[in-house]
Design a protein around this motif. Structure first.
Motif, PDB file in Angstrom:
ATOM      1  N   SER A 709       0.818  -1.216   0.000  1.00  0.00           N
ATOM      2  CA  SER A 709       0.000   0.000   0.000  1.00  0.00           C
ATOM      3  C   SER A 709       0.855   1.271   0.000  1.00  0.00           C
ATOM      4  N   PRO A 710       1.961   1.333   0.769  1.00  0.00           N
ATOM      5  CA  PRO A 710       2.794   2.530   0.619  1.00  0.00           C
ATOM      6  C   PRO A 710       3.402   2.657  -0.779  1.00  0.00           C
ATOM      7  N   ALA A 711       3.801   1.537  -1.390  1.00  0.00           N
ATOM      8  CA  ALA A 711       4.386   1.618  -2.736  1.00  0.00           C
ATOM      9  C   ALA A 711       3.374   2.212  -3.717  1.00  0.00           C
ATOM     10  N   VAL A 712       2.118   1.779  -3.598  1.00  0.00           N
ATOM     11  CA  VAL A 712       1.088   2.279  -4.530  1.00  0.00           C
ATOM     12  C   VAL A 712       0.829   3.773  -4.312  1.00  0.00           C
ATOM     13  N   VAL A 713       0.673   4.196  -3.071  1.00  0.00           N
ATOM     14  CA  VAL A 713       0.382   5.630  -2.888  1.00  0.00           C
ATOM     15  C   VAL A 713       1.617   6.494  -3.172  1.00  0.00           C
ATOM     16  N   ASN A 714       2.804   5.920  -3.026  1.00  0.00           N
ATOM     17  CA  ASN A 714       4.003   6.665  -3.424  1.00  0.00           C
ATOM     18  C   ASN A 714       3.998   6.914  -4.936  1.00  0.00           C
ATOM     19  N   ALA A 715       3.477   5.938  -5.688  1.00  0.00           N
ATOM     20  CA  ALA A 715       3.334   6.139  -7.133  1.00  0.00           C
ATOM     21  C   ALA A 715       2.235   7.162  -7.416  1.00  0.00           C
ATOM     22  N   LEU A 716       1.125   7.043  -6.715  1.00  0.00           N
ATOM     23  CA  LEU A 716       0.028   8.005  -6.914  1.00  0.00           C
ATOM     24  C   LEU A 716       0.496   9.426  -6.643  1.00  0.00           C
ATOM     25  N   ALA A 717       1.348   9.569  -5.621  1.00  0.00           N
ATOM     26  CA  ALA A 717       1.851  10.906  -5.272  1.00  0.00           C
ATOM     27  C   ALA A 717       2.582  11.525  -6.459  1.00  0.00           C
ATOM     28  N   LYS A 718       3.265  10.685  -7.210  1.00  0.00           N
ATOM     29  CA  LYS A 718       3.974  11.205  -8.387  1.00  0.00           C
ATOM     30  C   LYS A 718       2.985  11.669  -9.450  1.00  0.00           C
ATOM     31  N   LEU A 719       1.856  10.966  -9.541  1.00  0.00           N
ATOM     32  CA  LEU A 719       0.873  11.290 -10.574  1.00  0.00           C
ATOM     33  C   LEU A 719       0.030  12.504 -10.207  1.00  0.00           C
ATOM     34  N   THR A 720      -0.245  12.686  -8.937  1.00  0.00           N
ATOM     35  CA  THR A 720      -1.186  13.744  -8.526  1.00  0.00           C
ATOM     36  C   THR A 720      -0.532  14.846  -7.707  1.00  0.00           C
ATOM     37  N   GLY A 721       0.669  14.593  -7.210  1.00  0.00           N
ATOM     38  CA  GLY A 721       1.311  15.571  -6.344  1.00  0.00           C
ATOM     39  C   GLY A 721       0.760  15.584  -4.930  1.00  0.00           C
ATOM     40  N   LYS A 722      -0.172  14.668  -4.655  1.00  0.00           N
ATOM     41  CA  LYS A 722      -0.768  14.630  -3.305  1.00  0.00           C
ATOM     42  C   LYS A 722      -0.162  13.501  -2.481  1.00  0.00           C
ATOM     43  N   ARG A 723      -0.100  13.712  -1.180  1.00  0.00           N
ATOM     44  CA  ARG A 723       0.317  12.647  -0.265  1.00  0.00           C
ATOM     45  C   ARG A 723      -0.937  12.048   0.370  1.00  0.00           C
ATOM     46  N   TYR A 724      -0.986  10.742   0.460  1.00  0.00           N
ATOM     47  CA  TYR A 724      -2.194  10.056   0.925  1.00  0.00           C
ATOM     48  C   TYR A 724      -1.961   9.524   2.332  1.00  0.00           C
TER      49      TYR A 724
END
Lengths: 732, 155
Positions: A709-724
């Protein structure tokens, strides 16, 4: 017994165990392992009385050459039904095609050598029984060789073994099945030479599961499939708020249904409920639906997720009981606000929801009881049942049934399912009764991974590395009020709440971790990888954020921050870099790569995922996993656990991946409201690479869960600029 | 109680049950065919999947009174079905199962897919298998095994 675990007075198998063998015409050679526990008599200086054990052979060589190997713990997907027999069969040089595994009933000899109770947990099956099963195999082999050597009048060391055959120096040969009776008369060797890893024939090879075919053709029997003559089925109406009690109930409409046999109030672990007993499950459930129960909720405090989060966040602003206090506590104060990160995380309650709904079948006959259950905690459950029906544990025969998943849900310190079954069976004396928790009972029934709030303040040094770290964790203790509290709670900190943070492998110089454990009226329980589920997420998302801020590659940053002795994680990251560099550097536009690594249960795991956003949800295209579990006993099983553990970890990211309470009532009822990952939610491909190692093996069931789950949201952060920082992942 | 005549795996069966009883519980408790699993009771997990008139169907929400004359095929018949056998063999060959509880349903869905789409794409696999939950998350190997079975059946 539990005291052994409570006091940390764990059994030492090598000192206090011996093998005994016996032979019968029907069974050939039986090799049993007896634990020579110091009894009261022995302590007084008198000879210990021989103890009557149940049929507890670990190995049984049939005259036809079939070799039965008993597995001392529950099989619920993790693969011990194959991997433990592999260890024994390898040392024994058994013909693997003749090996049959069977699950052990509850008995002293089958207790976990380290934990001192019979159980599956802590990813300990291979880690704790590696030596045990190898020695059993080697001793069995030595006796077979001795029997052949006697027959041929040669020295045992002139003989060699392969595929269940002993070969002599002059081309003699004898099959294990034919030697079994004579071998049983041989003395058990006190010590035995184990194989050098270069001699392994099974260990280290990709060996397929022994239970595949019957799991593919519908023939395997899980606990829920059990059908005994005259058996009844029971379901229980539980209070709508944990701990509620029955005020009155009207069962007229229920009793009008044909096939309903009895309706009565029963005590629960907390509060009371109404049991409905019928000939069939469907009838029992219909009967329960027609009950009119008035509940007394006056004495219970209703939990409410929104309110709890507010309270937890308030608590997180002040330090709790100290778990770690390393370096200078005031180091933060000299770091400018612009060089600090303050992060607040929210995690919901999570249900385990194993695919096979919880169940236990029990018959009470007055002076004995018989139980069939897929239990991770045979010793604990057997004791609980004995207590309820008024017998001694050894009067309760406990059969371990194949279980359809568990993830911790079948390792329950208060044995609440077994206690319910025992209360009902006691009333139905002489009649076997199967208690079933319907899916709704499971989703709404508590024993969740607790909700948590983490508040972290990080002071960043000039080099972009963390210089000061203050971390406050708020969440219920898993073990408070259970026999496990004595060993797992230290200085007011439940180790299972801070694991993965307090013992982080990152070398952070000024590091302060503390915890608050509020008391909440919601039963909680370990969920596959336990505290690492939330601690891994917090640590790996924050470290990733630091790497991004420092403009350093996420793998390089982690290697820089890891302590020099974090050998396993270093090896995993190096292997991950090697195996994923090519694809990571060529992902399509609008896709991003996320990295995470985490060590838990002594196994290191590093992960790279490729993620895009589809329909406002993360779409995980692929994952590469590098794992260091020491000696890889069965690489095929390790790959399964990595792939499956990654999928299980994605539960945390699902839009409906959380249990919430409102006014004390659980909002979700079934898989429509609490929705674990389906096929489209997990990576299309998961490539697994195992670090080559000669270290003693560690477990693989839980360690993959925290990284995904951290790996996935770390990727999302790159796409959206948001931290989850709030799970479940409601919106992107 | 009503009496119903149904055809399960090609055999005529007669059962006396309440008309509302779901097919799942008729199979498990009346006919003692426990290969078909109970997972949720609301058609949300697919563990109870059978073929009803050739269509993959969640047996937990189909009351026996609505079956009509449609024949029922369950996991117990898959070893004798060419597609079923190929799927089972690939499942074993790729070591797909973990706890195994959901796999009867997974296999029934996979067989139905391959019977209608012999060479499914990833998207078609996701659509057909999309309602079968596996808490062990054996999905990666399920996907591989469906593709391997498709290859095996083609040749």
């Amino acid at each position: 017994m539990l005291e052994a675990l409570m006091t940390g007075n764990v059994l030492n198998l090598t000192r206090r165990s011996f093998l005994r063998v016996s032979a019968t015409a029907a069974s050939g050679l039986l090799v049993s392992l007896y634990l020579d526990l110091p009894s009261a008599a022995a302590q007084e200086g008198t000879a210990p009385k021989p103890k009557a054990y149940p049929p507890d052979a670990f190995v049984q060589i049939k005259p036809d050459g079939k070799i039965l190997i008993t597995v001392n713990r529950l099989e619920f997907g993790q693969g011990v039904y194959t991997s433990l027999p592999m260890l024994l069969a390898d040392e024994m040089d058994a013909d693997w095609s003749q090996v049959i595994a069977e699950l052990a009933p509850a008995a002293d000899v089958y207790k976990d050598p380290l934990f001192g109770i019979q159980m599956v947990g802590g990813s300990g099956s291979i880690a704790h029984s590696f030596q045990q099963y190898r020695e059993l195999g080697a001793k069995t082999r030595a006796m077979l060789v001795a029997a052949a050597a006697d027959q041929w009048k040669v020295a045992p060391d002139q003989c060699r073994t392969e595929a269940s055959v002993v070969h002599g120096p002059s081309r003699q040969s004898a099959k294990y099945g034919d030697l079994a009776q004579a071998a049983a008369k041989q003395p058990v060797p006190a010590t035995v030479q184990l194989k050098d890893p270069s001699q392994f024939r099974l260990v280290g090879k990709e060996v397929r599961r022994l239970d595949s075919r019957p799991k593919c053709d519908g023939s395997i029997k899980f606990g829920l499939d059990l059908d005994l003559p005259g058996m009844k089925t029971a379901v229980v109406a539980h209070p709508p708020v944990f701990g509620g009690r029955v005020k009155t109930f009207d069962d007229k409409a229920a009793r009008d249904i044909e096939g309903i046999r009895d309706v009565f109030e029963i005590p629960l672990a907390k509060g009371t409920g109404v049991a409905v007993v019928a000939d069939k499950f469907w009838t029992a459930k219909q009967g329960r639906d027609r009950l009119k129960v008035e509940w007394d909720l006056s004495a219970v405090k209703p939990a409410d997720s929104a309110q709890l989060f507010a309270e937890y966040k308030e608590l997180a602003h002040a330090p709790g009981n100290v778990a770690v206090n390393r370096g200078d506590e005031k180091a933060m104060d000299v770091i400018a606000a612009s060089n600090r990160i303050v992060a607040e995380y929210e995690f919901p309650y999570l249900a385990h929801t194993p695919m096979e709904p919880l169940n236990t079948t029990l018959r009470f006959d007055g002076d004995r009881a018989e139980v069939w259950a897929g239990s991770q905690f045979q010793t604990v459950d057997q004791m609980a049942i004995a207590e309820v029906v008024g017998l001694k544990p050894d009067q309760v025969t406990f059969h371990t049934e194949m279980a359809g998943g568990g993830f911790g849900r079948r390792a329950v310190p208060d044995s609440h399912v077994q206690r319910e079954a025992a209360v009902i069976a006691k009333r139905l004396r002489g009649t076997p009764v199967k208690l079933v928790w319907a899916r709704e009972d499971d989703v709404q029934g508590g024993y969740y991974r607790p909700m948590h709030v983490h508040r972290v303040e990080i002071g960043i040094g000039e080099d972009g590395m963390p210089k000061a770290w203050r971390h406050v964790i708020v969440g219920q203790s898993l073990v408070a009020g259970t026999p496990f509290a004595a060993i797992l709670i230290k200085n007011g900190v439940d180790e299972t709440a801070v694991e993965g943070t307090a013992d982080t492998k990152y070398a952070i110089p000024n590091f302060h971790v503390s915890a608050h454990h509020p008391q909440v009226n919601v039963p909680v329980l370990w969920w596959r990888s336990v505290g690492h589920t939330h601690n891994g997420f917090v640590m790996e998302t924050l470290v990733d954020e630091l790497a991004t801020r420092a403009k350093i590659d996420p793998i390089a940053y982690r290697l820089k921050l890891l302590s020099p002795d974090a050998k396993k994680l270093r090896a995993c990251l190096a292997l991950l870099e090697e195996k994923s560099a090519t694809w990571r550097n060529s992902v399509p536009r609008n896709h991003a790569v996320g990295i995470a690594c985490h060590e838990s249960f002594e196994t290191g795991v590093a992960c790279a995922v490729e993620v895009s956003i589809e329909d406002q949800r993360p779409r995980i295209h692929r994952a590469t996993i590098a794992v260091d579990p020491g000696v890889a006993v069965n690489p095929l099983a390790i790959e399964s656990q990595m792939q499956g553990g990654v999928g299980f970890g994605i539960t945390q990211l699902m839009a409906k991946g959380g249990i919430t309470l409102k006014d004390g009532r659980v909002v979700q009822r079934n898989f429509d409201g609490y929705t674990p990952p389906y096929i489209k939610d997990v990576p299309v491909a998961v490539d697994v690479y195992i670090v080559s190692s000669a270290e003693r093996p560690s477990g693989c069931g839980e360690p993959p869960v925290p990284v995904i789950s951290p790996a996935v949201v770390n990727a999302l952060a790159k796409l959206t600029g948001k931290r989850y920082r709030s799970l479940p992942l409601a919106s992107i | 109680m009503e009496t119903y005549n149904i055809i399960v795996n090609g055999l005529a069966k007669r059962v006396s049950v309440d008309p509302g009883t779901p097919l799942l519980w008729v199979l498990r408790e009346e006919l003692k065919m426990t290969g078909t699993k109970y997972g949720c009771g609301i058609a949300a997990c697919g563990a109870c999947t059978v073929h009803l008139g050739g269509v993959a169907t969640r047996s937990c929400v189909v009351p026996i009174s609505l079956l009509g004359s449609r024949p029922i095929v369950t996991i117990e018949a898959m070893a004798d079905d060419p597609v079923g056998r190929a799927v089972q063999d690939e499942w074993v060959s790729l070591d797909v199962v973990q706890c195994g509880y959901c796999q009867s349903g997974q296999i029934m869905s996979a067989v139905a897919l391959l019977k209608s789409v012999p060479k499914p794409t990833d998207k078609e696999i996701e659509e057909s298998m999309g309602g079968n939950l596996c808490r062990c998350a054996t999905y990666v190997r399920i996907r591989q095994a469906i593709k391997s079975a498709s290859q095996r059946l083609k040749t």
